[in-house]
Design an enzyme around this catalytic site. Structure first.
Site, PDB file in Angstrom:
ATOM      1  N   HIS A 161     -14.992 -39.798   5.706  1.00 45.32           N
ATOM      2  CA  HIS A 161     -15.381 -41.160   6.117  1.00 45.32           C
ATOM      3  C   HIS A 161     -14.576 -42.226   5.375  1.00 45.32           C
ATOM      4  O   HIS A 161     -14.074 -41.969   4.274  1.00 45.32           O
ATOM      5  CB  HIS A 161     -16.869 -41.402   5.795  1.00 45.32           C
ATOM      6  CG  HIS A 161     -17.831 -40.688   6.698  1.00 45.32           C
ATOM      7  ND1 HIS A 161     -18.913 -39.980   6.212  1.00 45.32           N
ATOM      8  CD2 HIS A 161     -17.898 -40.603   8.043  1.00 45.32           C
ATOM      9  CE1 HIS A 161     -19.596 -39.481   7.232  1.00 45.32           C
ATOM     10  NE2 HIS A 161     -19.002 -39.834   8.358  1.00 45.32           N
ATOM     11  N   CYS A 248     -24.121 -42.136   1.176  1.00 50.99           N
ATOM     12  CA  CYS A 248     -24.621 -41.435   2.376  1.00 50.99           C
ATOM     13  C   CYS A 248     -26.132 -41.276   2.407  1.00 50.99           C
ATOM     14  O   CYS A 248     -26.720 -41.152   3.478  1.00 50.99           O
ATOM     15  CB  CYS A 248     -24.036 -40.026   2.460  1.00 50.99           C
ATOM     16  SG  CYS A 248     -22.300 -39.906   2.144  1.00 50.99           S
TER      17      CYS A 248
HETATM   18  N1  GLY Z   1     -22.198 -32.952   6.115  1.00 52.78           N
HETATM   19  C1  GLY Z   1     -22.036 -34.327   6.291  1.00 52.78           C
HETATM   20  C2  GLY Z   1     -21.452 -34.613   7.627  1.00 52.78           C
HETATM   21  O1  GLY Z   1     -20.544 -33.900   7.986  1.00 52.78           O
HETATM   22  O2  GLY Z   1     -21.856 -35.446   8.359  1.00 52.78           O
END
Ligand code: GLY
Length: 262
Positions: A161, A248
């Site tokens: 990300h 996250c």
């Molecule tokens: N495991 C986090 C994601 O891939 O969204």
């Protein structure tokens, strides 16, 4: 308290999470849950009022609640996660946010993970990644401009990300891994680079004047402290095995008018 932090309990199926850039390593669920509870306690210590969503046992990645929404002062933008396995995470988040914000939704063919969205003041940076596409950026640009937001896109390479590669550690300072994002996109900001041995160290969660930061990256932490950034350390080593990090695991947003702000 002036901020909410929405979190979601660690799923029993976390071990079957999506993985994009990391190999699968067994995850100790007991430790993951303890670390998550300590993370929540840290958010509370820093003045956030927690909104805890219940576990989604069948949705391995649901603890990474950040990916489901971008909550601004004015509205909540519900994402359309890039991994189809994660799309069922959305509706319970909509239900929790509906009393607090007007809701907008990213629509197909748009795909967006909240982990790809960095909001700094009225600038919104969106990472083009394996999870987020231009169609979502176009929708954001159109819908958020009336609220005064400027939406910028940037290619993300080598990590999951945008916020694996860059996060804000103060109103004017960004923590960045220049191998994963072109730093020139962030012209005008002070940049702190991660230590070269700590590639995953660019993810920090800013709560007011303090950042929540992983114990795993002491050399980068030293760089931050050298710049006067105050840190609250957490250990999220088990969630890191699921390609998760400190941003996250929560959606942090201001209490708005009529939501009990003190
Ligand atoms: N495991 C986090 C994601 O891939 O969204």
């Amino acid at each position: 308290m002036t901020q909410y932090a929405m979190t979601r309990a660690v799923s029993a199926s976390l071990g079957q999470c999506e993985l994009t850039h990391q190999d699968r390593i067994p995850i100790d669920l007991t430790i993951a849950r303890r670390q998550h509870a300590e993370y929540e306690a840290c958010l509370e210590r820093l003045g956030c009022e927690l909104i805890r969503l219940p576990e989604e046992p069948e949705l391995p990645d649901a603890v990474f609640v950040e990916d489901t929404a971008v909550v601004l002062d004015e509205i909540a933008l519900i994402t359309r996660p890039g991994a189809s396995s994660r799309r069922l995470e959305i509706e319970s988040v909509v239900a929790a946010l509906q009393p607090l914000r007007d809701i907008l939704r990213i629509e197909s063919p748009g795909a967006l993970d909240g982990g790809d969205v960095l909001v700094v003041g009225k600038d919104i940076y969106v990472g083009l990644s394996s999870r987020t596409n231009e169609a979502a950026v176009d929708q954001m640009r159109q819908w958020l401009a009336p609220y005064g937001y400027r939406t910028h896109s940037a290619e993300v390479n080598g990590c999951l990300h945008l916020k694996s590669a860059v996060t804000a550690v103060s109103a004017t300072t960004l923590l960045v891994n220049p191998d994963w994002i072109d730093s020139e996109v962030f012209d005008g900001y002070d940049l702190v680079e991660v230590h070269p041995d700590e590639a995953y160290g660019a993810n920090a969660l800013r709560i007011g004047e303090i950042v929540i930061y992983p114990l795993a990256f002491p050399r980068t932490a030293e760089r931050l402290e050298h710049r006067g950034i105050r840190i609250e350390f957490v250990d999220l080593s088990e969630l890191a095995k699921a390609e998760g990090a400190v941003t996250c695991c929560s959606l942090v947003f201001a209490k708005g008018p009529g939501t009990g702000s003190k």
